[in-house]
Design an enzyme around this catalytic site. Structure first.
Site, PDB file in Angstrom:
ATOM      1  N   ARG A   1      12.289  17.072 -32.409  1.00  0.00           N
ATOM      2  CA  ARG A   1      12.892  15.751 -32.199  1.00  0.00           C
ATOM      3  C   ARG A   1      13.394  15.610 -30.767  1.00  0.00           C
ATOM      4  O   ARG A   1      13.457  14.522 -30.226  1.00  0.00           O
ATOM      5  CB  ARG A   1      14.077  15.538 -33.168  1.00  0.00           C
TER       6      ARG A   1
ATOM      7  N   ALA B   1       4.343   9.362 -12.247  1.00  0.00           N
ATOM      8  CA  ALA B   1       5.380  10.110 -11.541  1.00  0.00           C
ATOM      9  C   ALA B   1       4.742  10.677 -10.273  1.00  0.00           C
ATOM     10  O   ALA B   1       3.553  11.038 -10.276  1.00  0.00           O
ATOM     11  CB  ALA B   1       5.915  11.233 -12.420  1.00  0.00           C
TER      12      ALA B   1
ATOM     13  N   CYS C   1      12.943   5.719  -8.203  1.00  0.00           N
ATOM     14  CA  CYS C   1      13.058   4.924  -9.435  1.00  0.00           C
ATOM     15  C   CYS C   1      14.341   5.124 -10.235  1.00  0.00           C
ATOM     16  O   CYS C   1      14.995   4.154 -10.604  1.00  0.00           O
ATOM     17  CB  CYS C   1      11.883   5.220 -10.353  1.00  0.00           C
TER      18      CYS C   1
ATOM     19  N   GLY D   1      20.050  17.847  -9.015  1.00  0.00           N
ATOM     20  CA  GLY D   1      20.217  16.389  -9.177  1.00  0.00           C
ATOM     21  C   GLY D   1      18.889  15.694  -9.023  1.00  0.00           C
ATOM     22  O   GLY D   1      18.075  16.103  -8.204  1.00  0.00           O
ATOM     23  N   PHE D   2      18.689  14.657  -9.822  1.00  0.00           N
ATOM     24  CA  PHE D   2      17.408  13.949  -9.687  1.00  0.00           C
ATOM     25  C   PHE D   2      17.409  13.051  -8.468  1.00  0.00           C
ATOM     26  O   PHE D   2      18.450  12.569  -8.026  1.00  0.00           O
ATOM     27  CB  PHE D   2      17.066  13.164 -10.963  1.00  0.00           C
TER      28      PHE D   2
ATOM     29  N   ALA E   1      17.556  21.799 -15.662  1.00  0.00           N
ATOM     30  CA  ALA E   1      18.766  21.549 -14.877  1.00  0.00           C
ATOM     31  C   ALA E   1      18.400  21.671 -13.397  1.00  0.00           C
ATOM     32  O   ALA E   1      17.549  22.472 -13.021  1.00  0.00           O
ATOM     33  CB  ALA E   1      19.828  22.583 -15.229  1.00  0.00           C
ATOM     34  N   SER E   2      19.032  20.885 -12.571  1.00  0.00           N
ATOM     35  CA  SER E   2      18.657  20.900 -11.156  1.00  0.00           C
ATOM     36  C   SER E   2      19.821  20.454 -10.306  1.00  0.00           C
ATOM     37  O   SER E   2      20.903  20.114 -10.787  1.00  0.00           O
ATOM     38  CB  SER E   2      17.470  19.973 -10.913  1.00  0.00           C
TER      39      SER E   2
ATOM     40  N   ALA F   1       0.843  -1.203   0.000  1.00  0.00           N
ATOM     41  CA  ALA F   1       0.000   0.000   0.000  1.00  0.00           C
ATOM     42  C   ALA F   1       0.872   1.244   0.000  1.00  0.00           C
ATOM     43  O   ALA F   1       0.687   2.152   0.802  1.00  0.00           O
ATOM     44  CB  ALA F   1      -0.921  -0.014   1.226  1.00  0.00           C
TER      45      ALA F   1
ATOM     46  N   LYS G   1      10.316  -0.638 -18.920  1.00  0.00           N
ATOM     47  CA  LYS G   1      10.224   0.215 -17.731  1.00  0.00           C
ATOM     48  C   LYS G   1      11.609   0.749 -17.352  1.00  0.00           C
ATOM     49  O   LYS G   1      11.797   1.944 -17.123  1.00  0.00           O
ATOM     50  CB  LYS G   1       9.621  -0.601 -16.589  1.00  0.00           C
TER      51      LYS G   1
ATOM     52  N   GLU H   1       4.503   0.432 -13.847  1.00  0.00           N
ATOM     53  CA  GLU H   1       3.816   1.688 -13.548  1.00  0.00           C
ATOM     54  C   GLU H   1       4.663   2.852 -14.062  1.00  0.00           C
ATOM     55  O   GLU H   1       5.847   2.921 -13.795  1.00  0.00           O
ATOM     56  CB  GLU H   1       3.645   1.797 -12.027  1.00  0.00           C
TER      57      GLU H   1
HETATM   58  C1  UDX Z   1       9.816   8.689 -12.445  1.00  0.00           C
HETATM   59  C2  UDX Z   1       9.231   8.550 -13.857  1.00  0.00           C
HETATM   60  O1  UDX Z   1       8.968   9.852 -14.389  1.00  0.00           O
HETATM   61  C3  UDX Z   1       7.962   7.719 -13.826  1.00  0.00           C
HETATM   62  O2  UDX Z   1       7.461   7.517 -15.133  1.00  0.00           O
HETATM   63  C4  UDX Z   1       8.270   6.371 -13.176  1.00  0.00           C
HETATM   64  O3  UDX Z   1       7.093   5.594 -13.069  1.00  0.00           O
HETATM   65  C5  UDX Z   1       8.883   6.569 -11.808  1.00  0.00           C
HETATM   66  O4  UDX Z   1      10.042   7.400 -11.891  1.00  0.00           O
HETATM   67  P1  UDX Z   1       9.261  10.179 -10.315  1.00  0.00           P
HETATM   68  O5  UDX Z   1      10.563   9.678  -9.794  1.00  0.00           O
HETATM   69  O6  UDX Z   1       8.062  10.072  -9.445  1.00  0.00           O
HETATM   70  O7  UDX Z   1       8.881   9.407 -11.666  1.00  0.00           O
HETATM   71  O8  UDX Z   1       9.402  11.727 -10.709  1.00  0.00           O
HETATM   72  P2  UDX Z   1      10.001  12.523 -11.956  1.00  0.00           P
HETATM   73  O9  UDX Z   1       9.047  13.598 -12.282  1.00  0.00           O
HETATM   74  O10 UDX Z   1      10.389  11.639 -13.066  1.00  0.00           O
HETATM   75  O11 UDX Z   1      11.277  13.231 -11.326  1.00  0.00           O
HETATM   76  C6  UDX Z   1      12.417  12.507 -10.909  1.00  0.00           C
HETATM   77  C7  UDX Z   1      13.498  13.447 -10.438  1.00  0.00           C
HETATM   78  O12 UDX Z   1      14.048  14.172 -11.532  1.00  0.00           O
HETATM   79  C8  UDX Z   1      13.029  14.504  -9.442  1.00  0.00           C
HETATM   80  O13 UDX Z   1      13.997  14.669  -8.435  1.00  0.00           O
HETATM   81  C9  UDX Z   1      12.902  15.740 -10.296  1.00  0.00           C
HETATM   82  O14 UDX Z   1      13.019  16.924  -9.546  1.00  0.00           O
HETATM   83  C10 UDX Z   1      14.057  15.554 -11.246  1.00  0.00           C
HETATM   84  N1  UDX Z   1      13.909  16.289 -12.521  1.00  0.00           N
HETATM   85  C11 UDX Z   1      12.860  16.012 -13.360  1.00  0.00           C
HETATM   86  C12 UDX Z   1      14.855  17.238 -12.882  1.00  0.00           C
HETATM   87  O15 UDX Z   1      15.809  17.493 -12.150  1.00  0.00           O
HETATM   88  N2  UDX Z   1      14.726  17.887 -14.081  1.00  0.00           N
HETATM   89  C13 UDX Z   1      13.700  17.617 -14.949  1.00  0.00           C
HETATM   90  O16 UDX Z   1      13.655  18.238 -16.028  1.00  0.00           O
HETATM   91  C14 UDX Z   1      12.727  16.657 -14.565  1.00  0.00           C
HETATM   92  P1  ADP Z   2       6.536   1.922  -3.984  1.00  0.00           P
HETATM   93  O1  ADP Z   2       7.041   3.308  -4.257  1.00  0.00           O
HETATM   94  O2  ADP Z   2       7.130   0.882  -4.896  1.00  0.00           O
HETATM   95  O3  ADP Z   2       5.042   1.834  -3.915  1.00  0.00           O
HETATM   96  P2  ADP Z   2       6.617   1.811  -1.055  1.00  0.00           P
HETATM   97  O4  ADP Z   2       7.778   1.545  -0.154  1.00  0.00           O
HETATM   98  O5  ADP Z   2       5.926   3.118  -1.011  1.00  0.00           O
HETATM   99  O6  ADP Z   2       7.142   1.498  -2.543  1.00  0.00           O
HETATM  100  O7  ADP Z   2       5.507   0.700  -0.827  1.00  0.00           O
HETATM  101  C1  ADP Z   2       5.739  -0.670  -0.755  1.00  0.00           C
HETATM  102  C2  ADP Z   2       4.870  -1.255   0.358  1.00  0.00           C
HETATM  103  O8  ADP Z   2       4.944  -2.685   0.304  1.00  0.00           O
HETATM  104  C3  ADP Z   2       5.279  -0.855   1.773  1.00  0.00           C
HETATM  105  O9  ADP Z   2       4.187  -0.228   2.422  1.00  0.00           O
HETATM  106  C4  ADP Z   2       5.626  -2.209   2.458  1.00  0.00           C
HETATM  107  O10 ADP Z   2       5.221  -2.256   3.812  1.00  0.00           O
HETATM  108  C5  ADP Z   2       4.826  -3.193   1.629  1.00  0.00           C
HETATM  109  N1  ADP Z   2       5.318  -4.574   1.675  1.00  0.00           N
HETATM  110  C6  ADP Z   2       6.577  -5.012   1.498  1.00  0.00           C
HETATM  111  N2  ADP Z   2       6.633  -6.359   1.591  1.00  0.00           N
HETATM  112  C7  ADP Z   2       5.367  -6.794   1.811  1.00  0.00           C
HETATM  113  C8  ADP Z   2       4.764  -8.097   1.980  1.00  0.00           C
HETATM  114  N3  ADP Z   2       5.481  -9.217   1.926  1.00  0.00           N
HETATM  115  N4  ADP Z   2       3.433  -8.140   2.202  1.00  0.00           N
HETATM  116  C9  ADP Z   2       2.703  -7.017   2.248  1.00  0.00           C
HETATM  117  N5  ADP Z   2       3.203  -5.766   2.086  1.00  0.00           N
HETATM  118  C10 ADP Z   2       4.517  -5.657   1.871  1.00  0.00           C
END
Ligand code: UDX
Ligand code: ADP
Length: 467
Positions: free
Chosen positions: A262, A166, A278, A273-274, A270-271, A12, A222, A163
């Protein structure tokens, strides 16, 4: 394949919570269970106070309010949830391994494996198992093997449904997804399972946006999508360094190149750092996979994206120290933002953590204001780095509830997260409350640097030559 009546989601978190809320909203005839081993998290998902939901995402609370306890249920009875459902999503965390083979690189699949084993133990009827967590290529086949070992005469289909949401825009990304990707086996059963999942997404998305592939393509897509996105950020950040030396302005360069259809304008900001759960994890995974197959040149290529990102965080902190007369010892430095991006309370891999750590090494007093991140979370983030005793971190890290209170007597302010609220602060008032010279380090380039200089600030920004 009969229509799915019950779905369960194990995990969850940031992925499972919002995704299931939207699936439940759009499929009122399906019962959706979201289960987790973390009781406190489930308690918060069930809280009457919607501000307490464990995940903050714009629009999420409204959806939860509409469907919770109608067809969306949060609970901890994982076995029951497995038994009840025809389709089970695995949305547990898959952090980078911190031990053993692949330490610091490979994804730790222990939580996924535990789920697969639990499903195998408990299931009494056929199941479609959907991997939703980001996973290395070929995980689906491991899940399938674990399920098959029990040999209860049940049929399991394993789908990969990565998934792409973002954080901060999760609900919008789910409701208006560019595409949904479903990978499945080519067997008849596999195809039926794919169709069952397609039907769930078709409740709100046009069929042509739902792409179906084989499992390996889906899994690798992914990792590749995240690697490409992160690579764009590291590329523009690499240019930002050169801009600071030459006098080119990185935002102007980004606009100029982004107008080329393109290249396109997105992910060129620019930032500092990301961050996020993920990008780094998925690239490390990709590097690990390449090394595993002996593809060292390809591995080095992707690894450079991470190296550049680490450099960006490191040099931001180093720049702060050198600008402030090479010493920040005992100086009060205010961080605006701790989350890894705006509109989320998630802090995983946030640049803030590493910058704070580096400045604490220099004995700076760090005061942090973030609209959504708790004190506890900030403390834990620093503890997890394991660089010094916890008490020592606590001595240097201070939590602030108000951006103006935070700034009193500060030597510098660093904008780490691009929260909108920082753009509309009263910077005159902030200037007055600070020690002079008053430094601003804009790690997101969201402020009006000219106006700030007129007030009297010393401004340093990413990808802009110091004036
Ligand atoms: C990312 C992917 O976008 C998403 O598709 C995937 O499912 C999970 O990983 P997320 O990490 O939630 O999503 O956020 P995202 O908007 O991609 O930003 C990631 C990081 O890059 C952040 O720290 C953001 O601030 C940074 N960023 C993003 C930059 O520094 N510059 C940019 O132009 C865009
Ligand atoms: P994500 O960004 O991938 O959703 P999170 O850390 O937010 O990652 O969520 C993952 C969730 O999965 C956590 O709440 C964690 O407690 C739960 N979890 C991990 N292992 C198990 C398990 N074996 N059974 C049920 N829930 C689990």
């Amino acid at each position: 394949m009969k229509d799915i009546k019950t779905i369960s989601c194990i995990g969850a978190g940031y992925v499972g919570g919002p995704t299931m809320a939207v699936i439940a909203l759009k499929n009122p005839h399906i019962r959706v269970n979201v289960v987790d081993i973390n009781e406190e998290k489930i308690r918060l998902w069930n809280s009457d106070n919607l501000d307490e939901l464990p995940v903050y995402e714009p629009g999420l609370a409204d959806i939860v309010k509409k469907v919770r306890n109608k067809n969306l249920f949060f609970h901890t009875d994982i076995n029951q949830a497995i038994e009840d459902a025809e389709m089970i999503f695995i949305s547990v965390n898959t952090p980078t391994k911190t031990y053993g083979v692949g330490k610091g690189m490979a994804a730790d699949l222990k939580y996924v494996e535990l789920c697969a084993r639990q499903i195998a133990d408990v299931a009494k009827t056929d199941k479609i198992v959907v991997e939703k967590s980001t996973l290395p290529v070929r995980t689906a086949s491991s899940i399938k093997r674990i399920l098959a070992e029990q040999n209860k005469g049940l049929t399991y289909s394993v789908l990969s449904n990565p998934e792409f949401l973002a954080e901060g825009t999760a609900i919008k990304d789910l409701l208006e997804a560019d595409r949904v990707l479903i990978g499945g086996e080519e067997s008849e059963n596999g195809q039926k399972a794919i169709e069952a999942l397609v039907k769930i997404y078709e409740a709100w998305l046009p069929r042509e946006r739902i792409l179906t592939t084989n499992v390996w393509s889906s899994e690798l897509s992914k990792l590749t999508a995240n690697a490409f996105l992160a690579q764009r950020i590291s590329s523009i950040n690499a240019i930002s360094v050169l801009c600071e030396k030459t006098g080119a302005d990185v935002d102007e360069v980004a606009r100029a190149i982004g107008s080329d259809s393109r290249i396109g304008p997105k992910f060129l900001k620019a930032s500092v750092g990301f961050g996020g759960s993920c990008f780094q994890k998925d690239i490390l995974n990709l590097v690990y996979l390449n090394r595993f197959y002996g593809l060292n040149e390809a591995a080095d290529y992707w690894e450079q994206v991470i190296i550049m990102n680490d450099y960006q965080k490191h040099r931001f902190a180093a720049n702060m120290v050198s600008s402030m007369f090479n010493t920040v010892s005992g100086k009060k430095i205010v961080f605006y933002g701790w989350a890894f991006k705006k509109d989320t309370n998630d802090t995983r891999e946030s640049a803030a953590i590493y910058i704070a750590d580096q400045l604490i090494d220099e004995q700076a007093e760090i005061h942090v204001y973030d609209p959504k991140v708790s004190h506890r979370r900030m403390q834990q983030d620093l503890y997890d780095l394991n660089t010094r005793p916890e008490a020592e971190n606590d001595q240097y890290l201070h939590f602030e509830k108000d951006p103006y209170e935070a700034i009193r007597g500060a030597h510098a302010v660093a904008v780490i997260t691009e929260w909108d609220v920082f753009k509309s602060l009263d910077w005159q008032k902030i200037y007055k409350a600070m020690k002079k010279p008053a430094f601003i380090f804009d790690g997101r380039n969201i402020l009006d640097h000219e106006a700030l200089r007129e007030i009297g600030f010393e401004v340093t920004a990413i990808g802009k030559k110091k004036v």
